[in-house]
Design a protein around this motif. Structure first.
Motif, PDB file in Angstrom:
ATOM      1  N   ARG A 217       2.031   3.782   5.065  1.00  0.00           N
ATOM      2  CA  ARG A 217       2.437   3.672   6.463  1.00  0.00           C
ATOM      3  C   ARG A 217       2.339   5.026   7.165  1.00  0.00           C
ATOM      4  O   ARG A 217       2.371   6.082   6.531  1.00  0.00           O
ATOM      5  CB  ARG A 217       3.882   3.191   6.556  1.00  0.00           C
ATOM      6  N   ASN A 218       2.264   4.969   8.490  1.00  0.00           N
ATOM      7  CA  ASN A 218       2.249   6.206   9.264  1.00  0.00           C
ATOM      8  C   ASN A 218       3.582   6.927   9.127  1.00  0.00           C
ATOM      9  O   ASN A 218       4.621   6.314   8.843  1.00  0.00           O
ATOM     10  CB  ASN A 218       1.944   5.902  10.735  1.00  0.00           C
TER      11      ASN A 218
ATOM     12  N   HIS B  86       0.808  -1.216   0.000  1.00  0.00           N
ATOM     13  CA  HIS B  86       0.000   0.000   0.000  1.00  0.00           C
ATOM     14  C   HIS B  86       0.846   1.274   0.000  1.00  0.00           C
ATOM     15  O   HIS B  86       0.443   2.290  -0.569  1.00  0.00           O
ATOM     16  CB  HIS B  86      -0.902   0.027   1.253  1.00  0.00           C
TER      17      HIS B  86
ATOM     18  N   ALA C  78       2.115  -8.827   2.961  1.00  0.00           N
ATOM     19  CA  ALA C  78       3.065  -7.794   2.553  1.00  0.00           C
ATOM     20  C   ALA C  78       2.670  -6.434   3.108  1.00  0.00           C
ATOM     21  O   ALA C  78       3.344  -5.445   2.826  1.00  0.00           O
ATOM     22  CB  ALA C  78       3.149  -7.745   1.023  1.00  0.00           C
ATOM     23  N   ASN C  79       1.587  -6.385   3.882  1.00  0.00           N
ATOM     24  CA  ASN C  79       1.055  -5.109   4.345  1.00  0.00           C
ATOM     25  C   ASN C  79       0.501  -5.258   5.760  1.00  0.00           C
ATOM     26  O   ASN C  79       0.223  -6.359   6.217  1.00  0.00           O
ATOM     27  CB  ASN C  79      -0.092  -4.647   3.429  1.00  0.00           C
ATOM     28  N   GLY C  80       0.308  -4.131   6.407  1.00  0.00           N
ATOM     29  CA  GLY C  80      -0.378  -4.143   7.689  1.00  0.00           C
ATOM     30  C   GLY C  80      -1.861  -3.845   7.493  1.00  0.00           C
ATOM     31  O   GLY C  80      -2.226  -3.023   6.639  1.00  0.00           O
ATOM     32  N   LYS C  81      -2.713  -4.510   8.280  1.00  0.00           N
ATOM     33  CA  LYS C  81      -4.153  -4.283   8.170  1.00  0.00           C
ATOM     34  C   LYS C  81      -4.485  -2.812   8.409  1.00  0.00           C
ATOM     35  O   LYS C  81      -5.361  -2.237   7.736  1.00  0.00           O
ATOM     36  CB  LYS C  81      -4.892  -5.148   9.189  1.00  0.00           C
ATOM     37  N   MET C  82      -3.762  -2.198   9.329  1.00  0.00           N
ATOM     38  CA  MET C  82      -3.979  -0.790   9.641  1.00  0.00           C
ATOM     39  C   MET C  82      -3.919   0.075   8.381  1.00  0.00           C
ATOM     40  O   MET C  82      -4.653   1.051   8.244  1.00  0.00           O
ATOM     41  CB  MET C  82      -2.897  -0.336  10.631  1.00  0.00           C
ATOM     42  N   TYR C  83      -3.063  -0.328   7.462  1.00  0.00           N
ATOM     43  CA  TYR C  83      -2.874   0.494   6.272  1.00  0.00           C
ATOM     44  C   TYR C  83      -3.892   0.153   5.189  1.00  0.00           C
ATOM     45  O   TYR C  83      -4.250   0.998   4.384  1.00  0.00           O
ATOM     46  CB  TYR C  83      -1.428   0.399   5.808  1.00  0.00           C
ATOM     47  N   HIS C  84      -4.358  -1.092   5.187  1.00  0.00           N
ATOM     48  CA  HIS C  84      -5.468  -1.409   4.303  1.00  0.00           C
ATOM     49  C   HIS C  84      -6.720  -0.675   4.778  1.00  0.00           C
ATOM     50  O   HIS C  84      -7.480  -0.124   3.983  1.00  0.00           O
ATOM     51  CB  HIS C  84      -5.714  -2.921   4.256  1.00  0.00           C
TER      52      HIS C  84
END
Ligand code: CA
Ligand code: CA
Ligand code: CA
Ligand code: CA
Ligand code: CA
Ligand code: CA
Ligand code: CA
Ligand code: CA
Ligand code: CA
Ligand code: CA
Ligand code: CA
Ligand code: CA
Lengths: 321, 321, 321, 321, 321, 321
Positions: free
Chosen positions: D157-158, D154, D193-199
């Protein structure tokens, strides 16, 4: 081969120069007769290594690197063109039964020395574990043997923690009574490469130890003179066990246990030439080269070069013991 | 771990020998108390490098290579088995704010030295940029510091063209007034590796410079004797900044700025042992190893070996300043 | 760790993002209690390989590659953040006694399954020899087992020529009576990768064989449907033995026995997801990755990815047998 | 050059064939005038990467690989022999001040687009961090932009945990108000490959997300048709951000974040040709190739090939927005 | 280049420091006028090698490595900043007609020396075959030439077995009458690297041969003093032919014919500096570096360093012949 | 060999399994008699390559990789155990006279086909230049030949710019009148891999060209059906010239001219099997593998696999022309 011009056998030499012969071409398969002088025998065992090792591939690469050396020794003016170096081939190792493999080493060396009493065998390892079987058989055949071990390590580890491995060959020989400690001289032992427990073991058993500090301060030739003289007082024959990791990592990048603080290749070559000229050595092994880790087979090249320098300077008649 | 035979923790040592302990096992995470003696602190910063560098990976590989060295120093007979080397861990670097990262180095070293006044810190770089913050903090904590820098390069570049980088640490220290030029001795400076402008800067600021030609002609030990004596006249403590590229490319193949004409590893080891025995050095850094460029971690191995030789010969009591 | 800002433990993660957790972090050392569900157990044995193999290093690299995968499975929307995957560690292998090592595999798996009856173990090899002991113990604990073997090779070689090796695990199981041939389905068997003698052996013993031609013509999912249905008629549980060399060399460059004509990674992943969803599989191994031969740990990355896809889609409740 | 036969300039082409011209030779340094059509601009920044990255070297290797491609496109019969591709050179990055570097990207792109309003710039990264500045400047110059991002990640990220990095470009664009989430379509997002937070962030902000599962099920062309149609409803221009790690590791072995489960190169090429023919795209970047990790510059070769396919099929006149 | 800030030409230097200039920047394309002093000319031919060789790539890598050296020679205090080293470029080699290529070497060198009578050319090979044409042309232009050949090999092989190759250049020169044997001094000839037939040829033709044993015993400087004095008795000019494989494999890992038992790089550098100071040498070649085999271009780095040391110490006025 | 147990010849197979025979063991040196069927002949020439190439090493590696394949073809149930594949060895190449080498190819192939009229030769290159001599001789012996060339490139470059090279074999054949253009079908020609001038040449001379786009749209089998039918209308025999670079770089990483956009290995294998079954092909070459560039000999492995698939499916009786 049929007479069609320009056809040559598959995988043959790419180019032939009438004035050049390679030392690899001197290798002649053994015919079973009682040959004498220097001959080579591969012992492709390295599953006995404590760390992952491809040293079983070294007999192949050392022979291959003998094909990068010509027969002419310009230093002495000798051309080995018409010599032959008997090649006994390799000992067939078992895939999974490493004790069986160790036994095959002992038995095969015994058979070979029985058939060839005047042979000066050079065993191409393999890891250092092969020296246990090889020296044990050599000693039974030749009598009390003095051993000069070039190594960064004592190789006197206990046998309980991992069985007979590349860390234990000289311990095994001593424990089994094949040799006494005072038959062994270790040269090149390095800082931070051994356990104190094993140095203590060496001292207790009368093993003579020269560290790399000793080599730098005293000089290798002086150490060898001292060692040969001492060993010859109680032994009837000498054997060299050459662990290539005695060399500094810059010169032997293909050993499993590389490190700094080791010997220069020039010093080792000079020492091996001295030993060859001395003539007392009647057996040898070259161990601990892992061709899968090396850079351009440098370490196998060096081993082949040392073998050929030893061969060239070796003088049977001068045998003084 | 439950008591099921043969189960061991994941990623644990593959083989344990009761007589062998590795120097890596001596590393003990700091518990926050006021420890003394030699301790290590990783500073994994290399985005500050002028050329692409993976030197931030070196603290990890040097520690890893400490696991290839045993605790027994045969030269002196010392076994470090029961010693512990305090490991302060690594300073956390910012992903994108390199000035923040530099500040973290200064602050962290300050904190650590405040908590541990008798610590002899060994900073594991990272590139040479880390020395600016480390020495600045060290100097504030310990007083006027004499610096012995082993390096092919002056590291006195101007600060305008690229900011504070691995080419500028000693310039930064001088410009900020953290040190005066006469507190700095540079050893091993090489032909074709520096700009004249920066040598002029060194001369103008009273920096003492020994080139590789000087090392070859005068000998490293003589240079060190001269340097320590001179620095001790005006300084209350000494610090060694060891840029591994002072070594010839054959011995340190993993430095970003490798080249010919450098020092042999044997000479450097001997010099570091002399410095350890002298006892005046109270801080050190080892920098400029890029593990992604090395061959079989040779350069990290050498760094670990030098660290352990220094540790073994280091004698707090003899501190003469 | 003391409270000095920016200090973090040595060798820790270089960067932490609050929104990202790696599947490697889910690995939780076993505490000895009766855990259930999928857990991993490393079996680092590869001296049993016919050719030189570093597959014993794979448990370490697969776990390491789990640290390159995040916990979030976007396809299903599941986040595994709060899950834990029990890690039983590795079975300690003997340095030289490979039969002892084989016995340790059998005993350890037996112990573990005894303590954890509802465990779905995933064994991380090692070479394929580890499946003999693992499946034998699994079968004793769980009852008659149907085996789906993904492999380019039958692994039904005779036991006389090299002892129990990575070419013989399923032969051993049949000879010892641990399984009957009809409990075994082999998928992906390849041209020029086997001896006819061993295909004949498969046929004679009722082993079901699907070649790569079959996979290309029929499709893997159809083959799996057929296989699971058939095996479930006579077996009470299923086990997958995944030899990564079932894949084409372009997708699994790190297997010892790479070759062309193999499966695409996409097809294999899809098949493993199908098996996970089916829920009948109660044990698995992943074998024959040699990290020393791989390119950028691609093959270990793929293994870790397959493991996590299997884990994510695995649904205990749906177990239909 | 003087008229001595056979002398050619140093480092020149080794062999010239009158019928062959390389696409690298089409590259023509910008002369400062208002050029139109496709032109390339290197942005060699990768110190902003979360993991160690040599992606700043990619502009050089992509250009170099353009020298491995000839000008003749046999599929369409077009020969680009007489074309020229304007090369704006590279943006000079600061050694240590990465925020300064980011600002230089924004400013330089602004300047270039101001001077060349009809330019279709292709930015050669660098890591993905460069897209933030590039798209922000592009958007200010061209108006509301629809973005098609090919990526496994994505990149939302923060910004607190590491500052503006290669994990954050699209987050930065949204946070700064340069774009709204519904201007962004992400294609190829991968499991683990990603964090759920970013999805979740993507969903909340109206970003359109197509996973690799979607690509496999729906087909890339259908997804692109849908995406372009949707974006054109609210945007006046389109931009493609091509992170090469959208590809499977077998096809893009030189990306820092390689992994399995990705796109085939054939599918991506077909998609890029479709986009070129569509004609709506007015800017592009190609990022995340680390030439120091690649095998035989395969990934840079592929990037150069995609760039030239895009160039060849690109038809200014058909621009439909 | 237009005046947009921060834009720099493609592939330009990544970082500029106002105090640093690289020796590679001194290279100035020849303008066709009668230049004097040291100039370089690439001869990228290696299809003439007996073994597979990429030595034709060395002119490019040596020049590239000149970009890793700065202009400041700290040993002598000279800064070469304002010097220029004329670069004649490379001789264009024929793809398939190697005899044509050889002829082009002779003709081009003749042309260049005719236009620049006071040039001191340094030819960058290529393999050693290039010395035949280069020396032949040099000798015709300059008069009877004394040759100092650094080499592990005689390079006096017969011409029947493979035509004029990298094993025959000095044989060719003697056979064609370009030189007599007593014009040739060979230094560093090694054991097991030559055929006796060719040493006999050397002796018969009055070639002076110093082996590596001689170098170790007598010292290189003493040998060079003896050699220069002797050659100057019958010759009007001197030429150095530097085959990098005269060095030990640890120092020149990128030569096709690497091996142990060779010269240390420090000794060779010292010898080349002595020759430069002596001032009698009026031409030189550096050959037998295969960049595709090297480690981090170490051997090309060393060649560039030797070239620059020679350049710096070279003193036209002192020319004593 | 003498009867000492466990001694085996040097460099012999490391492990023998009674049920396994390798296809490499089927290779039988030619005895000079009139053999028929498929036989292999190495043509180790690559100095003729435009770019640096080690393709002359491929005959050796392809044979070596035949030792990684077993004799059992499970798809058809055939075991080749008792077959023998005649190996004519390699044609001896001249070191420096490449025209002589080309002539030797023509003469040797002529001799061989004269002695063995029913031979189906498979020539193992070498670079593609070897096809000129091989096909010319083949055509003279067998009559008008239809050629199916798998290649990314036309290989129809002009002969002036570099002489007869690996870019010109089919141009040479047409220019010399050995074939007419309509005897040639080229399959797999790729974008950005050719000059328009040479495509025009193909068109003008009636060469049939199928691009990779054609392969993807029409399918290889359909193209082959069309091609064989067409060629058989005017030719009496067929010949396949297989340049491995027709494959995508992911499948053939060891070709000198790798690139994206090429054929999958699965498609090529299927095509070669179809051609074998068709039976019309009476000669073949496999070229352009450079083992020094490959990863784990993948490309040579694939070549050996294709050769064996062709061999297995080849059915002399079905010869339909
Ligand atoms: Ca040893
Ligand atoms: Ca040792
Ligand atoms: Ca420095
Ligand atoms: Ca430095
Ligand atoms: Ca298997
Ligand atoms: Ca297998
Ligand atoms: Ca991205
Ligand atoms: Ca990405
Ligand atoms: Ca030479
Ligand atoms: Ca030579
Ligand atoms: Ca071709
Ligand atoms: Ca081609």
């Amino acid at each position: 081969m049929p007479s069609i011009p320009f056809l040559k056998p598959a995988n043959g030499a790419k180019f032939a120069d009438r004035g050049i012969k390679k030392t690899g071409e001197l290798l002649t398969p053994w015919d079973g007769t009682a040959v004498s002088g220097i001959g080579v025998l591969g012992i492709p065992l390295s599953k006995t290594s404590i760390s992952h090792s491809g040293a079983h591939l070294a007999p192949e690469t050392i022979r291959f690197m003998m094909h990068s050396l010509t027969t002419y020794h310009i230093g002495s003016g000798q051309d080995l063109w018409d010599e032959r170096i008997i090649d006994f081939g390799d000992i067939n190792m078992h895939v999974t039964d490493l004790f069986e493999s160790q036994m095959r080493i002992h038995d095969t060396v015994t058979h070979v020395l029985h058939k060839c009493p005047d042979l000066v065998p050079v065993f191409l390892g393999g890891d250092h574990s092969i020296s246990a079987g090889a020296i044990s058989a050599f000693s039974q055949a030749k009598g009390r043997v003095g051993i000069i071990q070039f190594d960064a390590h004592h190789d006197l580890r206990n046998l309980e923690d991992g069985g007979p491995s590349n860390g234990t060959p000289f311990r095994q020989l001593i424990e089994k009574g094949s040799i006494e400690g005072n038959q062994l001289v270790q040269i090149g032992i390095r800082d931070f490469a051994n356990g104190k427990m094993y140095h203590d073991y060496a001292v207790e058993h009368g093993v003579t130890v020269y560290t790399m500090d000793d080599v730098r301060k005293t000089g290798l030739i002086a150490i060898l003179e001292e060692s040969v003289e001492k060993l010859k007082m109680s032994c009837v024959t000498l054997y060299v066990s050459l662990d290539m990791d005695v060399l500094d990592q810059a010169y032997a990048p293909g050993c499993p246990a590389i490190g700094p603080g080791g010997m220069d290749s020039g010093v080792l070559i000079e020492g091996m030439v001295w030993l060859a000229k001395n003539g007392s050595v009647k057996g040898m092994d070259i161990v601990e080269i892992d061709p899968t880790l090396d850079f351009r087979h440098m370490t196998s090249r060096l081993a082949a070069y040392i073998l050929m320098q030893f061969y060239t300077h070796y003088n049977n008649e001068s045998f003084p013991i």
